[in-house]
Design an enzyme around this catalytic site. Sequence first.
Site, short mmCIF file in Angstrom:
data_model
loop_
_atom_site.label_atom_id
_atom_site.label_comp_id
_atom_site.label_asym_id
_atom_site.label_seq_id
_atom_site.Cartn_x
_atom_site.Cartn_y
_atom_site.Cartn_z
N ARG A 190 4.96 15.51 13.47
CA ARG A 190 4.31 16.86 12.85
C ARG A 190 4.52 18.07 14.15
O ARG A 190 5.02 19.18 14.03
CB ARG A 190 2.34 16.34 12.70
CG ARG A 190 2.39 16.19 11.73
CD ARG A 190 0.96 15.67 11.27
NE ARG A 190 0.22 15.32 10.17
CZ ARG A 190 -0.48 13.81 10.06
NH1 ARG A 190 -1.05 13.49 10.81
NH2 ARG A 190 -0.69 13.39 8.71
N ASP A 197 2.39 12.25 14.75
CA ASP A 197 1.58 13.16 15.30
C ASP A 197 3.17 14.20 16.27
O ASP A 197 2.83 14.78 16.25
CB ASP A 197 0.61 13.06 16.40
CG ASP A 197 -0.07 11.92 16.03
OD1 ASP A 197 -0.78 12.78 14.82
OD2 ASP A 197 -1.32 11.33 16.91
N HIS A 235 -5.39 9.14 18.71
CA HIS A 235 -4.87 9.50 17.64
C HIS A 235 -6.02 9.76 16.28
O HIS A 235 -6.51 9.29 15.65
CB HIS A 235 -4.13 8.76 16.75
CG HIS A 235 -3.59 8.07 15.83
ND1 HIS A 235 -2.63 9.24 15.54
CD2 HIS A 235 -3.53 7.37 14.66
CE1 HIS A 235 -2.18 9.70 14.35
NE2 HIS A 235 -3.29 8.73 13.47
N GLY A 256 0.62 -1.55 -0.10
CA GLY A 256 0.21 -0.01 0.56
C GLY A 256 0.88 1.11 -0.23
O GLY A 256 2.00 1.15 -0.66
P1 NAI Z 1 -3.80 1.81 0.74
O1 NAI Z 1 -4.76 1.90 0.38
O2 NAI Z 1 -2.58 2.50 -0.19
O3 NAI Z 1 -2.87 0.77 1.71
C1 NAI Z 1 -3.70 -0.38 1.96
C2 NAI Z 1 -2.86 -1.63 2.18
O4 NAI Z 1 -3.83 -2.39 2.94
C3 NAI Z 1 -3.89 -2.26 0.46
O5 NAI Z 1 -2.11 -2.57 -0.07
C4 NAI Z 1 -4.28 -3.14 0.92
O6 NAI Z 1 -3.95 -4.17 -0.43
C5 NAI Z 1 -3.71 -4.09 1.30
N1 NAI Z 1 -5.41 -4.84 3.11
C6 NAI Z 1 -6.27 -4.32 3.13
N2 NAI Z 1 -6.77 -5.77 3.06
C7 NAI Z 1 -5.48 -6.31 3.14
C8 NAI Z 1 -5.96 -7.28 4.62
N3 NAI Z 1 -6.94 -7.86 4.98
N4 NAI Z 1 -4.47 -8.13 4.51
C9 NAI Z 1 -3.13 -7.72 4.15
N5 NAI Z 1 -2.83 -6.23 3.79
C10 NAI Z 1 -4.40 -5.86 3.22
O7 NAI Z 1 -3.63 2.87 2.74
P2 NAI Z 1 -2.50 3.72 3.83
O8 NAI Z 1 -2.52 4.80 2.32
O9 NAI Z 1 -1.22 2.09 3.08
O10 NAI Z 1 -3.05 3.82 4.76
C11 NAI Z 1 -2.99 2.22 5.51
C12 NAI Z 1 -3.74 3.08 6.78
O11 NAI Z 1 -2.89 3.53 7.16
C13 NAI Z 1 -5.36 3.42 6.29
O12 NAI Z 1 -5.90 2.72 7.82
C14 NAI Z 1 -5.01 5.30 7.05
O13 NAI Z 1 -5.94 5.30 7.73
C15 NAI Z 1 -3.59 4.45 8.07
N6 NAI Z 1 -2.96 5.69 8.50
C16 NAI Z 1 -2.60 5.74 9.54
C17 NAI Z 1 -1.98 6.91 10.34
C18 NAI Z 1 -1.24 7.14 11.58
O14 NAI Z 1 -0.77 7.65 12.23
N7 NAI Z 1 -0.92 6.17 12.12
C19 NAI Z 1 -1.32 8.10 8.97
C20 NAI Z 1 -1.96 7.96 8.07
C21 NAI Z 1 -3.02 6.47 7.89
#
Ligand code: NAI
Length: 348
Positions: free
Chosen positions: A187, A184, A211, A45
């Site tokens: 930032r 956080d 968060h 992802g």
């Molecule tokens: P993305 O959609 O680009 O990537 C997510 C990946 O998870 C995809 O490759 C997808 O195939 C995979 N995925 C979905 N279901 C799955 C499963 N059952 N097993 C394994 N992989 C699976 O999304 P992105 O931007 O990478 O964000 C991922 C998560 O991180 C989101 O929940 C987002 O809200 C969160 N996030 C957390 C932050 C934090 O500060 N903790 C900051 C930014 C995002």
Amino acid sequence: MRTVLLRSLRSAAARSAPSNSHLLRRGFSSESVPERKVAVLGAAGGIGQPLALLMKINPLVSKLSLYDIAGTPGVAADVSHINTRSEVAGYAGEDQLGQALEGADLVIIPAGVPRKPGMTRDDLFNINAGIVKSLCTAIAKYCPNAIVNMISNPVNSTVPIAAEVFKKAGTYDERKLFGVTTLDVVRAKTFYAGKANVPVAGVDVPVVGGHAGITILPLFSQASPQANLPEDVIKALTKRTQDGGTEVVEAKAGKGSATLSMAYAGAVFADACLEGLNGVPNIVQCSFVQSSVTELPFFASKVILGKNGVEKILDLGPLSDYEQEGLEKLKPELKASIEKGIKFANEN
Ligand code: NAI
């Protein structure tokens, strides 16, 4: 501020240096760096790919396991060509999840769907809650002793979900479950350094609470160096830190949420966990963990990381009136998000 990633990058780039120089520079001999398997779930992802890259250049990793429902063989082939210590393997699809997890010391979870403009972190709840629940069920089965770094949002609910899954499986160790709130802190440091006009590398700002939105409480009264910024500037900095994710979601206009800065923050936090596991003393990071610092069962604050995960949770320290007010305001929302996670885990 941790300079580990920069050191790793410099080491990886130092073509003329002996191949183990990055290990020596960290104060280890190559023989004394333990073997550590790190698994990234959701590795294909937006966060997963740059995080895979950053973990590949971390000299504390000996095996890097990249798992996603699809696309990981390509990501793994790509990063595996980088001439750093770890062996890389890609696993795709549920039937390879066990293999991906087996023997892992640290599991990082950025699997799930990201926010789109107009969505809150809570809007993600139903999809991501189910994903986290099934991944944690597998962790309990295949690597019950691993440290878990939860990135999937809403972290205020996904961490309690993970705790419930592990409790049901009889594997829960509250010292080993972390909600990653490092972004956080990253930032808050960046925005504070800009306003205080000081070099960002020397800045520290604790961020406590949760968060999401107002549950994110940066403690600028404890920032170092202390710049004595006026109250209106502190309020604006607090709001910008709380809305940092939304700032990126809106700027990307439908093409995802914070991925690059999150991958950086995730890599900093994972590196700190590995250093703690390896017995490096005084590793302190803010994280959302099971806690008795307030009356809420989970709370983000500074924690000392050790060989078994959380070694000690530090008190919040003295708060300004504005921060005290923010703390009281965030509690009902954070409590509701925690309860929502627990309810989901028990009903699904
Ligand atoms: P993305 O959609 O680009 O990537 C997510 C990946 O998870 C995809 O490759 C997808 O195939 C995979 N995925 C979905 N279901 C799955 C499963 N059952 N097993 C394994 N992989 C699976 O999304 P992105 O931007 O990478 O964000 C991922 C998560 O991180 C989101 O929940 C987002 O809200 C969160 N996030 C957390 C932050 C934090 O500060 N903790 C900051 C930014 C995002």
